[in-house]
Structures are given as structure tokens and as C-alpha cells.
Design a protein around this motif. Structure first.
Motif, PDB file in Angstrom:
ATOM      1  N   LEU A 149      -3.796  13.725 -23.392  1.00 38.17           N
ATOM      2  CA  LEU A 149      -2.968  13.671 -22.187  1.00 38.17           C
ATOM      3  C   LEU A 149      -1.911  12.575 -22.307  1.00 38.17           C
ATOM      4  CD1 LEU A 149      -5.657  14.160 -19.399  1.00 38.17           C
ATOM      5  CD2 LEU A 149      -3.782  15.728 -19.965  1.00 38.17           C
ATOM      6  N   PHE A 150      -2.306  11.453 -22.877  1.00 38.92           N
ATOM      7  CA  PHE A 150      -1.343  10.365 -23.084  1.00 38.92           C
ATOM      8  C   PHE A 150      -0.195  10.816 -23.974  1.00 38.92           C
ATOM      9  CE2 PHE A 150       0.290   6.786 -25.554  1.00 38.92           C
ATOM     10  CZ  PHE A 150       0.636   5.893 -24.532  1.00 38.92           C
ATOM     11  N   LEU A 151      -0.516  11.510 -25.051  1.00 40.48           N
ATOM     12  CA  LEU A 151       0.512  11.982 -25.981  1.00 40.48           C
ATOM     13  C   LEU A 151       1.403  13.043 -25.337  1.00 40.48           C
ATOM     14  CD1 LEU A 151      -1.597  12.234 -29.272  1.00 40.48           C
ATOM     15  CD2 LEU A 151       0.079  10.477 -28.664  1.00 40.48           C
ATOM     16  N   ILE A 152       0.811  13.927 -24.540  1.00 41.55           N
ATOM     17  CA  ILE A 152       1.586  14.978 -23.869  1.00 41.55           C
ATOM     18  C   ILE A 152       2.626  14.368 -22.938  1.00 41.55           C
ATOM     19  CG2 ILE A 152       1.473  16.811 -22.128  1.00 41.55           C
ATOM     20  CD1 ILE A 152      -1.236  17.607 -23.354  1.00 41.55           C
ATOM     21  N   TYR A 153       2.212  13.350 -22.175  1.00 36.83           N
ATOM     22  CA  TYR A 153       3.124  12.743 -21.207  1.00 36.83           C
ATOM     23  C   TYR A 153       4.058  11.718 -21.853  1.00 36.83           C
ATOM     24  CZ  TYR A 153       0.885  15.067 -17.322  1.00 36.83           C
ATOM     25  OH  TYR A 153       0.435  16.041 -16.448  1.00 36.83           O
ATOM     26  N   LEU A 154       3.717  11.300 -23.057  1.00 31.56           N
ATOM     27  CA  LEU A 154       4.596  10.375 -23.790  1.00 31.56           C
ATOM     28  C   LEU A 154       5.742  11.110 -24.467  1.00 31.56           C
ATOM     29  CD1 LEU A 154       5.095   7.465 -24.911  1.00 31.56           C
ATOM     30  CD2 LEU A 154       3.669   8.119 -26.870  1.00 31.56           C
ATOM     31  N   VAL A 155       5.436  12.285 -25.023  1.00 31.39           N
ATOM     32  CA  VAL A 155       6.430  13.045 -25.775  1.00 31.39           C
ATOM     33  C   VAL A 155       7.409  13.737 -24.817  1.00 31.39           C
ATOM     34  CG1 VAL A 155       6.795  14.986 -27.357  1.00 31.39           C
ATOM     35  CG2 VAL A 155       4.864  13.424 -27.701  1.00 31.39           C
ATOM     36  N   PRO A 156       8.705  13.502 -24.984  1.00 33.72           N
ATOM     37  CA  PRO A 156       9.686  14.185 -24.118  1.00 33.72           C
ATOM     38  C   PRO A 156       9.676  15.694 -24.365  1.00 33.72           C
ATOM     39  CG  PRO A 156      10.680  12.325 -25.296  1.00 33.72           C
ATOM     40  CD  PRO A 156       9.350  12.579 -25.933  1.00 33.72           C
ATOM     41  N   GLY A 157       9.944  16.448 -23.320  1.00 34.17           N
ATOM     42  CA  GLY A 157      10.103  17.889 -23.470  1.00 34.17           C
ATOM     43  C   GLY A 157       8.864  18.715 -23.208  1.00 34.17           C
ATOM     44  N   THR A 158       7.696  18.081 -23.007  1.00 30.02           N
ATOM     45  CA  THR A 158       6.482  18.838 -22.721  1.00 30.02           C
ATOM     46  C   THR A 158       6.428  19.192 -21.221  1.00 30.02           C
ATOM     47  OG1 THR A 158       5.263  16.762 -22.425  1.00 30.02           O
ATOM     48  CG2 THR A 158       5.155  17.820 -24.591  1.00 30.02           C
ATOM     49  N   PRO A 159       5.814  20.326 -20.858  1.00 23.54           N
ATOM     50  CA  PRO A 159       5.773  20.770 -19.444  1.00 23.54           C
ATOM     51  C   PRO A 159       4.744  19.983 -18.639  1.00 23.54           C
ATOM     52  CG  PRO A 159       4.573  22.310 -20.810  1.00 23.54           C
ATOM     53  CD  PRO A 159       5.178  21.297 -21.757  1.00 23.54           C
ATOM     54  N   LYS A 160       5.076  18.732 -18.327  1.00 24.75           N
ATOM     55  CA  LYS A 160       4.112  17.799 -17.731  1.00 24.75           C
ATOM     56  C   LYS A 160       3.594  18.261 -16.364  1.00 24.75           C
ATOM     57  CE  LYS A 160       6.350  13.976 -20.144  1.00 24.75           C
ATOM     58  NZ  LYS A 160       7.178  14.872 -20.976  1.00 24.75           N
ATOM     59  N   ASP A 161       4.474  18.801 -15.544  1.00 23.06           N
ATOM     60  CA  ASP A 161       4.064  19.160 -14.187  1.00 23.06           C
ATOM     61  C   ASP A 161       3.094  20.342 -14.180  1.00 23.06           C
ATOM     62  OD1 ASP A 161       5.643  17.136 -13.059  1.00 23.06           O
ATOM     63  OD2 ASP A 161       7.420  18.386 -13.254  1.00 23.06           O
ATOM     64  N   ILE A 162       3.285  21.300 -15.101  1.00 29.38           N
ATOM     65  CA  ILE A 162       2.342  22.415 -15.211  1.00 29.38           C
ATOM     66  C   ILE A 162       0.961  21.895 -15.594  1.00 29.38           C
ATOM     67  CG2 ILE A 162       1.734  24.450 -16.583  1.00 29.38           C
ATOM     68  CD1 ILE A 162       4.669  25.115 -16.768  1.00 29.38           C
ATOM     69  N   ILE A 163       0.938  20.929 -16.505  1.00 28.82           N
ATOM     70  CA  ILE A 163      -0.331  20.371 -16.956  1.00 28.82           C
ATOM     71  C   ILE A 163      -1.014  19.612 -15.822  1.00 28.82           C
ATOM     72  CG2 ILE A 163      -1.404  18.786 -18.602  1.00 28.82           C
ATOM     73  CD1 ILE A 163       0.936  19.470 -20.504  1.00 28.82           C
ATOM     74  N   THR A 164      -0.225  18.954 -14.963  1.00 28.78           N
ATOM     75  CA  THR A 164      -0.802  18.253 -13.823  1.00 28.78           C
ATOM     76  C   THR A 164      -1.527  19.236 -12.908  1.00 28.78           C
ATOM     77  OG1 THR A 164       1.004  16.629 -13.905  1.00 28.78           O
ATOM     78  CG2 THR A 164      -0.337  16.676 -11.915  1.00 28.78           C
TER      79      THR A 164
ATOM     80  N   PHE B  60      -6.480   9.512 -14.891  1.00 27.51           N
ATOM     81  CA  PHE B  60      -5.380  10.399 -15.266  1.00 27.51           C
ATOM     82  C   PHE B  60      -4.033   9.820 -14.833  1.00 27.51           C
ATOM     83  CE2 PHE B  60      -2.406  13.710 -13.845  1.00 27.51           C
ATOM     84  CZ  PHE B  60      -2.182  14.373 -15.037  1.00 27.51           C
ATOM     85  N   LEU B  61      -3.941   9.371 -13.584  1.00 28.69           N
ATOM     86  CA  LEU B  61      -2.688   8.814 -13.078  1.00 28.69           C
ATOM     87  C   LEU B  61      -2.301   7.548 -13.824  1.00 28.69           C
ATOM     88  CD1 LEU B  61      -3.227   9.319  -9.239  1.00 28.69           C
ATOM     89  CD2 LEU B  61      -1.622  10.552 -10.691  1.00 28.69           C
ATOM     90  N   LEU B  62      -3.283   6.719 -14.177  1.00 28.23           N
ATOM     91  CA  LEU B  62      -3.017   5.484 -14.914  1.00 28.23           C
ATOM     92  C   LEU B  62      -2.492   5.783 -16.316  1.00 28.23           C
ATOM     93  CD1 LEU B  62      -3.156   2.400 -15.180  1.00 28.23           C
ATOM     94  CD2 LEU B  62      -5.544   2.649 -15.902  1.00 28.23           C
ATOM     95  N   ILE B  63      -3.206   6.639 -17.031  1.00 35.23           N
ATOM     96  CA  ILE B  63      -2.831   6.955 -18.422  1.00 35.23           C
ATOM     97  C   ILE B  63      -1.476   7.641 -18.491  1.00 35.23           C
ATOM     98  CG2 ILE B  63      -3.423   8.451 -20.388  1.00 35.23           C
ATOM     99  CD1 ILE B  63      -6.364   7.829 -19.796  1.00 35.23           C
ATOM    100  N   THR B  64      -1.288   8.643 -17.648  1.00 37.11           N
ATOM    101  CA  THR B  64      -0.023   9.391 -17.693  1.00 37.11           C
ATOM    102  C   THR B  64       1.133   8.555 -17.146  1.00 37.11           C
ATOM    103  OG1 THR B  64      -0.497  10.441 -15.549  1.00 37.11           O
ATOM    104  CG2 THR B  64      -1.168  11.619 -17.539  1.00 37.11           C
ATOM    105  N   GLY B  65       0.826   7.671 -16.195  1.00 34.13           N
ATOM    106  CA  GLY B  65       1.868   6.778 -15.674  1.00 34.13           C
ATOM    107  C   GLY B  65       2.396   5.858 -16.755  1.00 34.13           C
ATOM    108  N   VAL B  66       1.494   5.286 -17.541  1.00 33.67           N
ATOM    109  CA  VAL B  66       1.897   4.427 -18.662  1.00 33.67           C
ATOM    110  C   VAL B  66       2.680   5.240 -19.697  1.00 33.67           C
ATOM    111  CG1 VAL B  66       1.057   3.044 -20.602  1.00 33.67           C
ATOM    112  CG2 VAL B  66       0.008   2.792 -18.340  1.00 33.67           C
ATOM    113  N   ALA B  67       2.223   6.451 -19.958  1.00 34.85           N
ATOM    114  CA  ALA B  67       2.878   7.303 -20.960  1.00 34.85           C
ATOM    115  C   ALA B  67       4.297   7.693 -20.542  1.00 34.85           C
ATOM    116  CB  ALA B  67       2.045   8.560 -21.203  1.00 34.85           C
TER     117      ALA B  67
END
Length: 239
Positions: free
Chosen positions: A149-164, A177-184
Motif C-alpha cells: 500500500l505504501f508503494l502504491i500511494y508513493l508511485v505517481p499514476g496509480t489509481p489511489k482512490d479506487i484502492i481506498t 492505512f491513513l498514516l502509511i498512505t498519508g506519508v506515501a
């Protein structure tokens, strides 16, 4: 592995009343916002001085209006995220814009997690084709779920909102989840607000360079991410 189901025939009609009514209310709210501002919102956001004036017309602080718009944009895609991030950097500077973007993003993500856990897959049907969620089912049983999840939200261009939306249907810990993805999300958001802040001093060369770099990273992230996650999906099918 069992895939997410669109609906459960065993659910009594009375239990469907709340998600159906809630979906209708949000749908009407979306339509009102769309026809009131949606058609011009991208145009307004793209003109940073116009957007600044638009935010100031409300009887509440402009920062609060922006956080609401950002949260709503996270839940329902009226406009892309990048124009909002750049506009916030132009109005409040790199770090001010970053803070307001993060507040809106986290608020929107929290709402997505809450409504998906509260009302389930039937509620998401109002907003998207839920068959797309099955494409990310490999995340659920991954031994390195949070790292992925960290890598998904770190990499630009991934469909982050669908994954949420998908994560809201799993047993993933919301706070973690919010902490990890927020940092990413930090590098992508702060680079966009920095891009916007360069326009304050009319530094168009720096703006062009940063914007070009963000675009290249987004395209590259999309290509590499797609290949990587396709491999993960194929590996899951072979289990």
C-alpha cells in the motif's frame, strides 16, 4: 480466492433502506455541486487568481472551503488532483498548500473508508463499476500488505482512490492505512504545491521544469506500476 460480490440476495429490503437513501442523498448532492460549480470548477482552478477569489466569496475561511473541495474531489472525481495541488501552492505557498491538501485528502479518504465499511459494496455501486475492485483483490491476502500500500500511494499514476474504496471492504486497520498512505503521498503533493508556489514570483522556468518532472514520473510510475501489479494478479491466479 473469493471475489467481491456486487450484491447479496440474502440482505432484507429494510437493511437496504439506509444505504439506498444515503446513496441517493449523496448522488443529489453531487449533481447539485456538479451543475453549480462542476462544469466550471476545472476552469476556475486552472486560473489561480480566479480560484483564490472564488474561495474567498464564501462566509467561512477560504482554507476550510478548499479542504472541503479537496475532500469532495477525493471521494468523487470531478477534477484531477494536480490542479488543486498546484493552485493551493500558488495561494498559500509550498507548505501551506501541502497542509491543506493533506487535510482534505485524509478527510476524503476517511469518509470513503467509513461509508464503505458502514454500507458495503452496494453503496459503492452508486459511484463506480465495482468490477474494477476485484483487480486489487491480491492486496487483501498479501503478507506485505502495508508495504505494498505504501508503494502504491508513493508511485505517481496509480489509481489511489479506487484502492481506498477497496481497502474499506477489507479488515485493514483504518488508522494505520491513513498514516502509511498519508506519508506515501507527501512527495507527490509537496512537489505539486512547490510547483504552484513558483508562480507567486512568476518563475515560469522553475514551474515548467517541476511540472515536466512530475509528468515524467507519473507516466513512468503508471507504466512500471501496471507491469508490477499485473504480475501480482497473475501470481494470485496461479495459487
Amino acid at each position: 480466492m473469493k471475489k467481491l460480490q456486487r450484491a447479496s440476495k440474502a440482505i432484507p429490503p429494510k437493511r437496504l433502506a439506509v444505504p439506498v437513501c444515503s446513496g441517493c442523498i449523496l448522488l443529489v448532492s453531487f449533481l447539485v455541486l456538479y451543475f453549480t460549480y462542476g462544469k466550471r470548477l476545472l476552469e476556475i482552478v486552472s486560473d489561480y487568481e480566479l480560484f483564490k477569489a472564488w474561495l474567498s466569496q464564501f462566509p467561512v475561511p477560504a482554507q476550510l472551503v478548499f479542504v472541503f473541495v479537496r475532500a469532495f474531489q477525493t471521494i468523487v472525481k470531478i477534477i484531477p488532483a494536480e490542479p488543486l495541488e498546484i493552485a493551493s501552492g500558488y495561494i498559500w505557498g509550498t507548505f501551506g498548500g501541502f497542509c491543506f491538501c493533506m487535510l482534505g485528502t485524509e478527510a476524503g479518504s476517511l469518509i470513503i473508508l467509513f461509508i464503505t465499511r458502514k454500507f458495503g459494496i452496494k453503496f459503492i455501486n452508486y459511484f463506480m463499476d465495482t468490477s474494477k475492485l476485484n483487480e486489487w483483490s491480491f492486496i487483501k491476502n498479501s503478507k506485505r500488505k502495508y508495504l505494498m500500500l505504501f508503494l502504491i500511494y508513493l508511485v505517481p499514476g496509480t489509481p489511489k482512490d479506487i484502492i481506498t474504496y477497496f481497502i474499506g471492504l477489507t479488515n485493514t486497520k483504518m488508522t494505520l492505512f491513513l498514516l502509511i498512505t498519508g506519508v506515501a503521498r507527501i512527495p507527490a503533493i509537496i512537489s505539486s504545491t512547490w510547483c504552484g508556489s513558483t508562480l507567486i514570483d512568476k518563475n515560469y522556468a522553475a514551474f515548467a521544469l517541476i511540472f515536466f518532472t512530475i509528468t515524467v514520473l507519473s507516466v513512468g510510475g503508471t507504466v512500471l506500476g501496471t507491469k508490477y501489479f499485473n504480475k501480482k494478479r497473475e501470481a494470485e491466479k496461479n495459487i
